[in-house]
Design a protein around this motif. Structure first.
Motif, mmCIF file in Angstrom:
data_model
loop_
_atom_site.group_PDB
_atom_site.id
_atom_site.type_symbol
_atom_site.label_atom_id
_atom_site.label_comp_id
_atom_site.label_asym_id
_atom_site.label_seq_id
_atom_site.Cartn_x
_atom_site.Cartn_y
_atom_site.Cartn_z
ATOM 1 N N SER A 71 91.723 20.036 21.483
ATOM 2 C CA SER A 71 90.282 19.808 21.533
ATOM 3 C C SER A 71 89.989 18.476 20.863
ATOM 4 O O SER A 71 90.806 17.953 20.093
ATOM 5 N N GLU A 73 87.889 17.982 18.531
ATOM 6 C CA GLU A 73 87.824 18.210 17.078
ATOM 7 C C GLU A 73 89.223 18.248 16.474
ATOM 8 O O GLU A 73 89.433 17.769 15.359
ATOM 9 N N ARG A 77 90.300 15.689 13.588
ATOM 10 C CA ARG A 77 90.858 16.288 12.368
ATOM 11 C C ARG A 77 92.202 15.625 12.020
ATOM 12 O O ARG A 77 92.458 15.291 10.858
ATOM 13 N N LYS A 99 87.030 23.262 9.650
ATOM 14 C CA LYS A 99 85.804 22.476 9.571
ATOM 15 C C LYS A 99 85.390 21.976 10.950
ATOM 16 O O LYS A 99 86.239 21.621 11.775
ATOM 17 N N ASN A 100 84.072 21.958 11.180
ATOM 18 C CA ASN A 100 83.553 21.394 12.428
ATOM 19 C C ASN A 100 83.521 19.875 12.299
ATOM 20 O O ASN A 100 83.951 19.309 11.287
ATOM 21 N N PHE A 101 83.003 19.192 13.329
ATOM 22 C CA PHE A 101 83.050 17.734 13.305
ATOM 23 C C PHE A 101 82.340 17.169 12.086
ATOM 24 O O PHE A 101 82.832 16.231 11.442
ATOM 25 N N GLU A 102 81.178 17.706 11.745
ATOM 26 C CA GLU A 102 80.419 17.164 10.621
ATOM 27 C C GLU A 102 81.215 17.308 9.319
ATOM 28 O O GLU A 102 81.216 16.405 8.474
ATOM 29 N N LYS A 216 75.791 10.756 15.583
ATOM 30 C CA LYS A 216 77.037 11.515 15.768
ATOM 31 C C LYS A 216 78.047 10.682 16.554
ATOM 32 O O LYS A 216 79.232 10.631 16.206
#
Length: 253
Positions: A71, A73, A77, A99-102, A216
């Motif tokens: 993915s 993300e 990461r 953790k998500n993108f933020e 973003k």
């Protein structure tokens, strides 16, 4: 060098153009017309890929299996994790699992803590769009000819695999580049305009429409290539650029 590169790329739709006959290729609606500026670094990476997999197409197909299993993300990461590896940031703050993108970006921003570059306040910028000029090409030519590579519109994200560059310094691995290009292709309909040994140039088919979307996207660009902010005082200025201009210029030192 062009002869060797064009031989490796013979399974693709390519045209070899003499330097003196060069003009910037027109953007096509259904294809990516990618200006490939030959370099020994690109040639060396292709040779390594062919030595490992037998042919460039076999290498591309194998890498695509990994691309389709990651993915975006996952990739951000992994990129941020590599940046954090040799910092003195506390280990618990370096953990990116779950953790998500933020959250991933917040960890990345710790590297730049206190730097005006990470200011997210949307700010007016007058920076003009980057343009590929004949002079820009001539200044970077390492041979007396170059290659125009055409890929179907949907296959643009394969370009970093057919023309591998990166995996050194802060430049992401080609497989990571491919995942991110696929993400931007789906979100913003990007066209791939050019590649050199240290540069990708894309043209967005659409722009972010809100501040939240633009900031973003600016963060994604900043993780992908920290040098996008070389021409901008802050992330907020760059977000403003992305809402006004279509060309994205990524260059690694």
């Amino acid at each position: 060098m062009v002869e060797e590169l064009s031989n490796y790329l013979k399974e693709c739709d390519i045209e070899v153009v003499a330097a003196e006959d060069f003009t910037v290729p027109a953007t096509k609606e259904d294809k990516h017309s990618i200006l490939v500026l030959p370099s020994y670094n690109i040639l060396e990476m292709i040779e390594e890929a062919v030595d490992e997999e037998g042919s460039l197409s076999d290498y591309v197909h194998k890498q695509l299996e990994e691309v389709h299993g990651l993915s975006v993300e996952d990739v951000f990461r992994r990129i941020v994790k590599s940046h954090l590896l040799y910092t003195d940031i506390e280990s618990e703050l370096k953990s990116l699992e779950g953790k998500n993108f933020e959250g991933i970006y917040q960890a990345y921003s710790l590297i730049w803590e206190g730097n005006e570059l990470i200011n997210e306040q949307l700010s007016e910028t007058e920076t003009e769009s980057f343009l590929i000029s004949e002079k820009w090409v001539q200044d970077r030519l390492q041979d007396d000819a170059l290659i125009v590579l055409e890929l179907p519109n949907a296959s643009g994200y394969e370009a970093p695999l057919w023309v591998p560059m990166g995996g050194y310094n802060e430049c992401p691995l080609p497989v990571y580049q491919s995942v991110i290009v696929k993400h931007w292709q789906e979100a913003y309909g990007i066209k791939i305009l050019a590649v050199t040994e240290d540069t990708w140039i894309f043209q967005a088919g659409s722009r972010p429409q809100t501040y939240e979307e633009a900031i973003k996207l600016a963060k994604e660009h900043f993780i992908f290539c920290q040098y996008v902010l070389d021409e901008f005082p802050s992330l907020g200025h760059y977000a403003d650029y992305l809402m006004k201009q279509d060309v994205w210029h990524f260059w690694w030192d």
